[in-house]
Each structure stands twice: as structure tokens, then as C-alpha cells.
Design a protein around this motif. Structure first.
Motif, mmCIF file in Angstrom:
data_model
loop_
_atom_site.group_PDB
_atom_site.id
_atom_site.type_symbol
_atom_site.label_atom_id
_atom_site.label_comp_id
_atom_site.label_asym_id
_atom_site.label_seq_id
_atom_site.Cartn_x
_atom_site.Cartn_y
_atom_site.Cartn_z
ATOM 1 N N ALA A 126 -2.011 -27.950 -17.974
ATOM 2 C CA ALA A 126 -2.339 -27.330 -16.680
ATOM 3 C C ALA A 126 -3.609 -27.957 -16.092
ATOM 4 O O ALA A 126 -3.705 -28.171 -14.879
ATOM 5 N N PRO B 226 -0.926 -20.698 -17.799
ATOM 6 C CA PRO B 226 -1.390 -22.031 -17.390
ATOM 7 C C PRO B 226 -0.519 -22.612 -16.275
ATOM 8 O O PRO B 226 -1.033 -23.251 -15.353
ATOM 9 N N GLN C 185 -2.368 -25.257 -21.888
ATOM 10 C CA GLN C 185 -3.596 -25.179 -21.092
ATOM 11 C C GLN C 185 -4.108 -26.562 -20.695
ATOM 12 O O GLN C 185 -4.484 -26.768 -19.541
ATOM 13 N N ARG D 209 -11.135 -26.845 -21.358
ATOM 14 C CA ARG D 209 -10.387 -25.642 -21.726
ATOM 15 C C ARG D 209 -11.352 -24.532 -22.157
ATOM 16 O O ARG D 209 -11.235 -23.399 -21.716
#
Lengths: 95, 193
Positions: free
Chosen positions: A49, B116, A46, B180
């Protein structure tokens, strides 16, 4: 660095990996942790990304919905530029 | 082609690029008056340096380059006079809550509603990310935004912000972790049990 690290250390290293090359001991410890920890694996994918998405945005991209240059500021800057231009114009424009 | 100085019209810069330059400045400094001043400084500097514009690079890229220098100068001056304490860069207490005493996640990171690797190409995701960046604390956003400027490396950033690289890494880590979380909370991401 000990080979046994916990999630806090592993997630920090996954972030630092995006900013600097990890040392061998760090890579080993991280790799070992990741084989056992799906939460940290997901965290790593994550944040990568997130960084890749930032990299895809050109510097002038306005994904931030920022306002345009206000009219009064525009006028002020225009005047400042005219003043600078006039000061220079005496010398015949193009150098 | 060498651009003749007489063909350069700084008012055209303002018309064609004023909004872009202003938003670029605002993204870095988050203060409207300061952003206006930086744009003005940059355009005046560009006018003085107009002979160095070779016409090969794009005008906009050239102007943004000058503005980038002005922004870094501003940070340099600010943080040289008053180096920021750690707690300006991150909220230690808030960020330390992420893990328990044994260093394990208090709450495991949740999945987003797409992989992702897919999200990177998704326009909505980009928008959500930009929104989340705007929610970061000022100093943290400054470091994170500079980090994603292709023209700068971590060394440039450390110098401008007057911090060590170790400190920069911690700041960037906390910024990413918060982003996040934010993406998971604000719709981009459904937590799967």
C-alpha cells in the motif's frame, strides 16, 4: 534457499518482490511462510500500500508541504536567464 | 506544432513552474541552496535546448525531465567521488532490532485504522505517508524517492548512487519498514491486540 524461512527473511522478500521478480525457490519459501504467519501477511499488504500510494502521487505533487521558491533565488535565476537570453539575442532570436 | 524559439519566454517558466521545480528538487536533495542551484541549472539548460521542445509534451513535464537529469548528475558526481558506506544508507543497529535472534518479530506489525488496500485512496493517508518520508534519514529518502520516479528503473538508481542492486534492495526494505512503523505510530493506525 531452504523452504523454512523466518519472519526476518520473509519480510525482506516481500519488500524485494516490489523491486525484482523473486526466484522460484524464494517464492515457494515465502508462500509457505505466509500461509502460517499473519504478521508477515499484514506487513506485506502494508508495504505494498505504501508503494502504491507513492506511485499515485505525480512527481510534482506537493504532499510534503515544501516551501515555494524564495524571492531572492527567483530574482537571481531570472537574472541568469536574462543574461543567457541576451547572449543569444544577438543572433536574431529564433534560429 | 513546432514552437518558434522567439515565443519561448524563460521568465514565464519561472513564473509558471518555479515553485513546482523547486519543490521537486527539494524533495530529492533537502538542501535549499542546492535545490535553488539545480533549478537554475535546469532552466539554463532548458533555454539552451529550447529548440528540442516540440510543444507536444507539456512544458512542465519537459522542464521536470531536465531537472531530473540535473539531480541525477548531482548524485552521480557526489557518490562517485565519495561512495557512501553502508551506515550512511541505514542504521544497522536500529533496523536489526525488528527481529529477535530466531528471526521472529520482536513486536508484531500493528494494523492501521483502515485496510491497506483502502488507504491507498485516502487523502489523509497520503499526507501521513509524505510526512513519514520526510522523517526518513537523507540517504534512505533519496533512494526511496528515486525508486518512485516512473522515469527511472533500479539500474538508473544504482548507477546514480554508486551502489549494487543488492544494496539498493536492502535500503528500500529498511525504508519501507520504517515508513510502516511511522504510519502506525503517527495516528495512521491503531494497534489492535
Amino acid at each position: 534457499m531452504s523452504l523454512m524461512i523466518h519472519c526476518d527473511e520473509a519480510s525482506r522478500l516481500q519488500s524485494e518482490r516490489l523491486d525484482r521478480p523473486l526466484r522460484l525457490s524464494e517464492r515457494l519459501a515465502l508462500g509457505f511462510h505466509l500461509t502460517m504467519c499473519s504478521a508477515c501477511r499484514l506487513f506485506g499488504r502494508q508495504i505494498r500500500a505504501i508503494d502504491e500510494t507513492m506511485a499515485e502521487l505525480p512527481p510534482e505533487a506537493d504532499a510534503h508541504n515544501l516551501p515555494p521558491l524564495p524571492a531572492d533565488a527567483r530574482k537571481r535565476i531570472e537574472q541568469a536567464l536574462e543574461t543567457a537570453q541576451a547572449a543569444n539575442g544577438n543572433h536574431g532570436g529564433a534560429a | 506544432m513546432q514552437t518558434d524559439g522567439s515565443q519561448i519566454d524563460p521568465r514565464h517558466w519561472l513564473t509558471a513552474h518555479g515553485d513546482v521545480l523547486y519543490r521537486y528538487a527539494l524533495k530529492h536533495v533537502r538542501d535549499r541552496v542546492l535545490a535553488e542551484d539545480l533549478v537554475q541549472d535546469a532552466l539554463l539548460a532548458a533555454w539552451k535546448a529550447r529548440d528540442t521542445f516540440d510543444g507536444r509534451s507539456q512544458e512542465r513535464t519537459w522542464l521536470i525531465g531536465i531537472l531530473r537529469h540535473k539531480i541525477l548528475d548531482y548524485f552521480r558526481r557526489q557518490y562517485r567521488e565519495r561512495p557512501a558506506a553502508d551506515d550512511v544508507w541505514f542504521d544497522r543497529a536500529a533496523d536489526n532490532d525488528r527481529f529477535d535472534d530466531r528471526g521472529t518479530w520482536q513486536r508484531r506489525p500493528g494494523s492501521w485504522d483502515q485496510d491497506p488496500e483502502q488507504a491507498v485512496h485516502d487523502a489523509q493517508f497520503r499526507q501521513a505517508l509524505a510526512d513519514c518520508v520526510s522523517l526518513l534519514p537523507d540517504a534512505m529518502a533519496t533512494a526511496f524517492t528515486l525508486r518512485h520516479d516512473d522515469e527511472l528503473d533500479t539500474d538508473d538508481i544504482c548507477k546514480a548512487l554508486n551502489i549494487s542492486s543488492t544494496n539498493l534492495y536492502v535500503i528500500l526494505y529498511r525504508a519501507r519498514a520504517r515508513l510502516r512503523d511511522c504510519l502506525e505510530e503517527h495516528g495512521h493506525g491503531v494497534t489492535h491486540a
